[in-house]
Structure formats: structure tokens, C-alpha cells
Write a protein that holds these residues in place. Structure first.
Motif, short mmCIF file in Angstrom:
data_model
loop_
_atom_site.label_atom_id
_atom_site.label_comp_id
_atom_site.label_asym_id
_atom_site.label_seq_id
_atom_site.Cartn_x
_atom_site.Cartn_y
_atom_site.Cartn_z
N SER A 73 -33.37 34.75 55.08
CA SER A 73 -32.07 35.19 54.53
C SER A 73 -32.27 36.07 53.30
O SER A 73 -31.53 37.04 53.11
CB SER A 73 -31.19 33.98 54.20
N GLU A 74 -33.28 35.76 52.51
CA GLU A 74 -33.58 36.57 51.32
C GLU A 74 -34.12 37.94 51.73
O GLU A 74 -33.72 38.97 51.18
CB GLU A 74 -34.60 35.84 50.45
N TRP A 75 -35.03 37.96 52.71
CA TRP A 75 -35.57 39.24 53.19
C TRP A 75 -34.45 40.10 53.77
O TRP A 75 -34.34 41.29 53.47
CB TRP A 75 -36.65 39.00 54.25
N ARG A 76 -33.62 39.48 54.58
CA ARG A 76 -32.52 40.21 55.23
C ARG A 76 -31.58 40.80 54.18
O ARG A 76 -31.19 41.96 54.28
CB ARG A 76 -31.77 39.29 56.18
N ALA A 77 -31.22 40.02 53.16
CA ALA A 77 -30.31 40.50 52.12
C ALA A 77 -30.94 41.63 51.30
O ALA A 77 -30.23 42.55 50.87
CB ALA A 77 -29.90 39.35 51.20
N SER A 78 -32.24 41.58 51.12
CA SER A 78 -32.93 42.57 50.29
C SER A 78 -33.31 43.84 51.04
O SER A 78 -33.33 44.92 50.45
CB SER A 78 -34.20 41.97 49.69
#
Length: 96
Positions: A73-78
Motif C-alpha cells: 500500500s505504501e509503494w502503491r501510494a508513492s
């Protein structure tokens, strides 16, 4: 070449691919899928499946976090952008 050396070389190549993809956050998963037929999610799933086959309990999310180096989720948001219609059309054509 003995089996242990082959295994170590394969592991080194995998780590190099993983590091390369971690640096190339500009390359979207859908682009990888459209060009190569696999993406970061595939690699993380294959990692998870290999662990499970060896009796190591690992969820899809745990496999992704190991491969991405952070929660997905962090990778996707970034780093993940919305797919364009052209990308989606290419995906449907090759994987539909």
C-alpha cells in the motif's frame, strides 16, 4: 558447475533484478505485464509460493512487503500511477 554454486548465482541474479526494479519506480507494473508478461506482483507471488512449498507460512501481503521492501500500500501510494486507456487496452489484448 555444482548445484550450490548454481543456486547462489540464481539467488544473486534474483536479488539484482529485485534491486533494479526497486530503483526503477518509474516503470509501472502494467508496463511490465504488457511487455514481459510478469510484474513485481508476480515476482512477489512466486516468492510467496516458493516459501509455502517449503512449509514456510507467508501471506500474499508478506511476500509483497519482502519483494517491494515496504508494505505494498505504501509503494502503491508513492509510485503507482493510474493506468492509461492505452495501457489497459494493451493489457486486455495480451491477457484477455
Amino acid at each position: 558447475m555444482d548445484d550450490q554454486t548454481r543456486l547462489e548465482l540464481e539467488a544473486a541474479a534474483f536479488r539484482r533484478l529485485q534491486e533494479h526494479l526497486m530503483r526503477r519506480t518509474d516503470v509501472q507494473n502494467i508496463d511490465l505485464m504488457n511487455l514481459a508478461g510478469f510484474c513485481r506482483n508476480c515476482l512477489s507471488r512466486w516468492y510467496q509460493e516458493a516459501a509455502n512449498e517449503r512449509g514456510i507460512a507467508m501471506t500474499k501481503d508478506e511476500g509483497r512487503e519482502i519483494f517491494y521492501g515496504m508494505p505494498f500500500s505504501e509503494w502503491r501510494a508513492s509510485y503507482q500511477t493510474d493506468a492509461t486507456e492505452d495501457q489497459l487496452d494493451q493489457f486486455r489484448e495480451s491477457h484477455g
